[in-house]
Write a protein that holds these residues in place. Structure first.
Motif, PDB file in Angstrom:
ATOM      1  N   MET B   1       0.828  -1.218   0.000  1.00 27.80           N
ATOM      2  CA  MET B   1       0.000   0.000   0.000  1.00 27.80           C
ATOM      3  C   MET B   1       0.842   1.238   0.000  1.00 27.80           C
ATOM      4  SD  MET B   1      -3.268   0.981   0.446  1.00 27.80           S
ATOM      5  CE  MET B   1      -3.774   2.648   0.611  1.00 27.80           C
ATOM      6  N   GLU B   2       2.042   1.099   0.691  1.00 29.49           N
ATOM      7  CA  GLU B   2       2.883   2.274   0.808  1.00 29.49           C
ATOM      8  C   GLU B   2       3.323   2.741  -0.569  1.00 29.49           C
ATOM      9  OE1 GLU B   2       4.399  -0.903   3.710  1.00 29.49           O
ATOM     10  OE2 GLU B   2       3.344  -0.794   1.827  1.00 29.49           O
ATOM     11  N   SER B   3       3.566   1.795  -1.497  1.00 31.25           N
ATOM     12  CA  SER B   3       4.119   2.219  -2.767  1.00 31.25           C
ATOM     13  C   SER B   3       3.155   1.972  -3.903  1.00 31.25           C
ATOM     14  CB  SER B   3       5.417   1.468  -2.999  1.00 31.25           C
ATOM     15  OG  SER B   3       5.152   0.088  -2.990  1.00 31.25           O
ATOM     16  N   GLN B   4       1.934   1.503  -3.625  1.00 31.31           N
ATOM     17  CA  GLN B   4       0.987   1.235  -4.670  1.00 31.31           C
ATOM     18  C   GLN B   4      -0.321   1.925  -4.348  1.00 31.31           C
ATOM     19  OE1 GLN B   4       0.644  -2.960  -5.424  1.00 31.31           O
ATOM     20  NE2 GLN B   4       2.748  -3.323  -4.901  1.00 31.31           N
ATOM     21  N   GLY B   5      -1.115   2.194  -5.387  1.00 32.91           N
ATOM     22  CA  GLY B   5      -2.413   2.793  -5.149  1.00 32.91           C
ATOM     23  C   GLY B   5      -2.303   4.281  -4.937  1.00 32.91           C
ATOM     24  N   PRO B   6      -3.486   4.943  -4.829  1.00 39.18           N
ATOM     25  CA  PRO B   6      -3.512   6.399  -4.689  1.00 39.18           C
ATOM     26  C   PRO B   6      -3.010   6.845  -3.324  1.00 39.18           C
ATOM     27  CG  PRO B   6      -5.716   5.500  -4.460  1.00 39.18           C
ATOM     28  CD  PRO B   6      -4.837   4.350  -4.856  1.00 39.18           C
ATOM     29  N   LYS B   7      -2.757   8.137  -3.247  1.00 35.23           N
ATOM     30  CA  LYS B   7      -2.252   8.713  -2.005  1.00 35.23           C
ATOM     31  C   LYS B   7      -3.318   8.613  -0.921  1.00 35.23           C
ATOM     32  CE  LYS B   7      -0.599  13.172  -0.337  1.00 35.23           C
ATOM     33  NZ  LYS B   7      -0.477  14.592  -0.689  1.00 35.23           N
ATOM     34  N   PRO B   8      -2.975   8.141   0.284  1.00 41.05           N
ATOM     35  CA  PRO B   8      -3.967   8.069   1.368  1.00 41.05           C
ATOM     36  C   PRO B   8      -4.502   9.453   1.714  1.00 41.05           C
ATOM     37  CG  PRO B   8      -2.017   6.801   1.913  1.00 41.05           C
ATOM     38  CD  PRO B   8      -1.676   7.598   0.685  1.00 41.05           C
ATOM     39  N   ILE B   9      -5.718   9.468   2.234  1.00 38.75           N
ATOM     40  CA  ILE B   9      -6.365  10.746   2.534  1.00 38.75           C
ATOM     41  C   ILE B   9      -6.737  10.837   4.009  1.00 38.75           C
ATOM     42  CG2 ILE B   9      -7.307  10.977   0.200  1.00 38.75           C
ATOM     43  CD1 ILE B   9      -9.997   9.972   1.357  1.00 38.75           C
ATOM     44  N   ASP B  10      -7.056  12.052   4.415  1.00 36.14           N
ATOM     45  CA  ASP B  10      -7.571  12.307   5.760  1.00 36.14           C
ATOM     46  C   ASP B  10      -8.995  11.764   5.807  1.00 36.14           C
ATOM     47  OD1 ASP B  10      -7.906  15.382   7.748  1.00 36.14           O
ATOM     48  OD2 ASP B  10      -8.660  13.348   8.073  1.00 36.14           O
ATOM     49  N   PRO B  11      -9.268  10.771   6.652  1.00 37.45           N
ATOM     50  CA  PRO B  11     -10.604  10.160   6.657  1.00 37.45           C
ATOM     51  C   PRO B  11     -11.694  11.107   7.152  1.00 37.45           C
ATOM     52  CG  PRO B  11      -9.304   9.320   8.486  1.00 37.45           C
ATOM     53  CD  PRO B  11      -8.384  10.150   7.644  1.00 37.45           C
ATOM     54  N   ARG B  12     -11.303  12.198   7.800  1.00 41.36           N
ATOM     55  CA  ARG B  12     -12.304  13.127   8.318  1.00 41.36           C
ATOM     56  C   ARG B  12     -13.023  13.876   7.197  1.00 41.36           C
ATOM     57  NH1 ARG B  12      -8.187  15.900  12.459  1.00 41.36           N
ATOM     58  NH2 ARG B  12      -7.159  16.084  10.429  1.00 41.36           N
ATOM     59  N   GLY B  13     -12.398  13.963   6.037  1.00 33.71           N
ATOM     60  CA  GLY B  13     -13.044  14.610   4.901  1.00 33.71           C
ATOM     61  C   GLY B  13     -14.281  13.840   4.452  1.00 33.71           C
ATOM     62  N   PRO B  14     -14.124  12.567   4.119  1.00 34.69           N
ATOM     63  CA  PRO B  14     -15.312  11.782   3.756  1.00 34.69           C
ATOM     64  C   PRO B  14     -16.347  11.729   4.873  1.00 34.69           C
ATOM     65  CG  PRO B  14     -13.326  10.645   3.059  1.00 34.69           C
ATOM     66  CD  PRO B  14     -12.888  11.811   3.867  1.00 34.69           C
ATOM     67  N   ARG B  15     -15.898  11.723   6.110  1.00 34.77           N
ATOM     68  CA  ARG B  15     -16.859  11.671   7.197  1.00 34.77           C
ATOM     69  C   ARG B  15     -17.645  12.971   7.298  1.00 34.77           C
ATOM     70  NH1 ARG B  15     -14.280   8.127  12.047  1.00 34.77           N
ATOM     71  NH2 ARG B  15     -16.233   8.665  13.032  1.00 34.77           N
ATOM     72  N   PHE B  16     -16.984  14.076   7.057  1.00 30.25           N
ATOM     73  CA  PHE B  16     -17.704  15.357   7.013  1.00 30.25           C
ATOM     74  C   PHE B  16     -18.707  15.341   5.874  1.00 30.25           C
ATOM     75  CE2 PHE B  16     -18.509  19.764   7.512  1.00 30.25           C
ATOM     76  CZ  PHE B  16     -18.558  20.327   6.238  1.00 30.25           C
ATOM     77  N   ASN B  17     -18.281  14.843   4.738  1.00 33.06           N
ATOM     78  CA  ASN B  17     -19.160  14.735   3.569  1.00 33.06           C
ATOM     79  C   ASN B  17     -20.379  13.881   3.898  1.00 33.06           C
ATOM     80  OD1 ASN B  17     -19.490  15.398   0.762  1.00 33.06           O
ATOM     81  ND2 ASN B  17     -19.052  13.259   0.289  1.00 33.06           N
ATOM     82  N   GLN B  18     -20.130  12.770   4.567  1.00 37.58           N
ATOM     83  CA  GLN B  18     -21.224  11.867   4.931  1.00 37.58           C
ATOM     84  C   GLN B  18     -22.169  12.519   5.937  1.00 37.58           C
ATOM     85  OE1 GLN B  18     -18.500   8.920   6.198  1.00 37.58           O
ATOM     86  NE2 GLN B  18     -18.411   7.888   4.212  1.00 37.58           N
ATOM     87  N   ALA B  19     -21.627  13.287   6.862  1.00 38.75           N
ATOM     88  CA  ALA B  19     -22.467  13.952   7.857  1.00 38.75           C
ATOM     89  C   ALA B  19     -23.382  14.976   7.196  1.00 38.75           C
ATOM     90  CB  ALA B  19     -21.590  14.633   8.916  1.00 38.75           C
ATOM     91  N   VAL B  20     -22.831  15.758   6.290  1.00 39.01           N
ATOM     92  CA  VAL B  20     -23.635  16.756   5.581  1.00 39.01           C
ATOM     93  C   VAL B  20     -24.695  16.059   4.735  1.00 39.01           C
ATOM     94  CG1 VAL B  20     -23.592  18.573   3.825  1.00 39.01           C
ATOM     95  CG2 VAL B  20     -21.786  18.465   5.554  1.00 39.01           C
ATOM     96  N   LEU B  21     -24.289  14.990   4.072  1.00 41.23           N
ATOM     97  CA  LEU B  21     -25.226  14.227   3.233  1.00 41.23           C
ATOM     98  C   LEU B  21     -26.379  13.696   4.077  1.00 41.23           C
ATOM     99  CD1 LEU B  21     -25.933  12.660   0.568  1.00 41.23           C
ATOM    100  CD2 LEU B  21     -24.429  10.852   1.417  1.00 41.23           C
ATOM    101  N   SER B  22     -26.047  13.083   5.197  1.00 36.82           N
ATOM    102  CA  SER B  22     -27.070  12.490   6.052  1.00 36.82           C
ATOM    103  C   SER B  22     -28.026  13.553   6.574  1.00 36.82           C
ATOM    104  CB  SER B  22     -26.402  11.765   7.222  1.00 36.82           C
ATOM    105  OG  SER B  22     -27.363  11.178   8.063  1.00 36.82           O
TER     106      SER B  22
END
Lengths: 129, 146
Positions: B1-22
């Motif tokens: 994972m460290e060298s493959q796949g997209p750059k990891p993200i701050d999980p709080r962003g999607p959670r904020f998105n989910q909170a607003v959506l909900s």
């Protein structure tokens, strides 16, 4: 009025599930694993204490946890187990979240069980004090 | 994972998105605002299809909220939440179609499913869509190494 009832039911359902999840997570973190069975070979080879990191393919913090353990304990072995590839082994060590890290002595006896990168870092911080 | 796949993200962003959506969907349901379903479908689609930079609420989080917070305790792979958002898009598009054809009850059921799952994800980090993504990825042999 009906809408309000439905709304309350949906919110209540989410709250109940969230509380149950949080309770389970707290219990999981508090589980030090001292009653777990010895870590089997070849994960443990008798040469040194072994950190067993249970990972999943999407664990973004597992790599950094591995690096931090290797740096903090150069004389220890560090091995990774994909919990999705070995679900039975993961279930044996009560892995519900990645990373879950088990420290085994040379003969495989479980000395420590750490859940999540924050628990590993807290352990490392305490170990270096 | 460290060298493959997209750059990891701050999980709080999607959670904020989910909170607003909900919250938005629940308010929409309470006030019978049927346009909320297609609006949030577009919001989710932008983030899912083009990345966090293009999701309006993800952008708000990145620009206005994240600078005020400390670093996240851990990072996460962006693919599962994007997949979960894509699933949300499907549900909300279906809800929109239901509203258009007069099936308001079905439309709201679909919307409330999204609201409940998004709310659960926002509060606990449990992401049902993420779990589905993992199952699908393993079956299709997508290579991701931790």
């Amino acid at each position: 009025m009906e809408r309000l009832v439905v709304l309350v039911l949906v919110v209540a359902a989410v709250c109940v599930l969230a509380l149950a999840y949080r309770r389970r997570t707290r219990n999981d973190v508090a589980d030090t694993g001292h009653d777990l069975p010895p870590v089997p070979a070849p994960l443990v080879d008798g040469s040194a204490p072994t950190w067993v990191i249970f990972t999943t393919p999407l664990c973004a913090s597992c790599g950094s946890v591995e690096a931090e353990l290797r740096e903090a304990f150069p004389a220890h072995r560090v091995v990774k187990v994909d919990a999705t590839e070995q679900p039975d082994l993961a279930a044996t060590y009560r892995v519900r979240r990645a990373p879950t890290v088990v420290l085994a002595s040379r003969d495989g006896e479980v000395r420590e069980r750490l859940v999540g990168p924050e628990a590993v870092r807290a352990h490392l911080a305490a170990a270096t004090c | 994972m460290e060298s493959q796949g997209p750059k990891p993200i701050d999980p709080r962003g999607p959670r904020f998105n989910q909170a607003v959506l909900s919250l938005g969907l629940l308010i929409g349901f309470a006030l019978d605002l049927r346009w909320i379903a297609p609006v949030f479908a577009v919001v989710l689609l932008l983030g899912a299809a083009f990345g966090p930079r293009y999701g309006p609420f993800l952008r708000i989080y990145a620009v206005m909220i994240r600078p005020r917070l400390g670093p996240p305790a851990e990072l996460e792979d962006p693919r599962p939440p994007r997949f979960a958002a894509a699933v949300g898009v499907v549900f909300l598009v279906a809800a929109t179609v239901a509203f258009v054809f007069g099936a308001a009850t079905l439309g709201w059921v679909l919307s409330l499913v999204v609201a409940a799952l998004a709310g659960l994800a926002a509060v606990t980090g449990i992401c049902v869509g993420c779990e589905v993504y993992l199952l699908v990825a393993r079956r299709t042999g997508v290579r991701m190494v931790a």
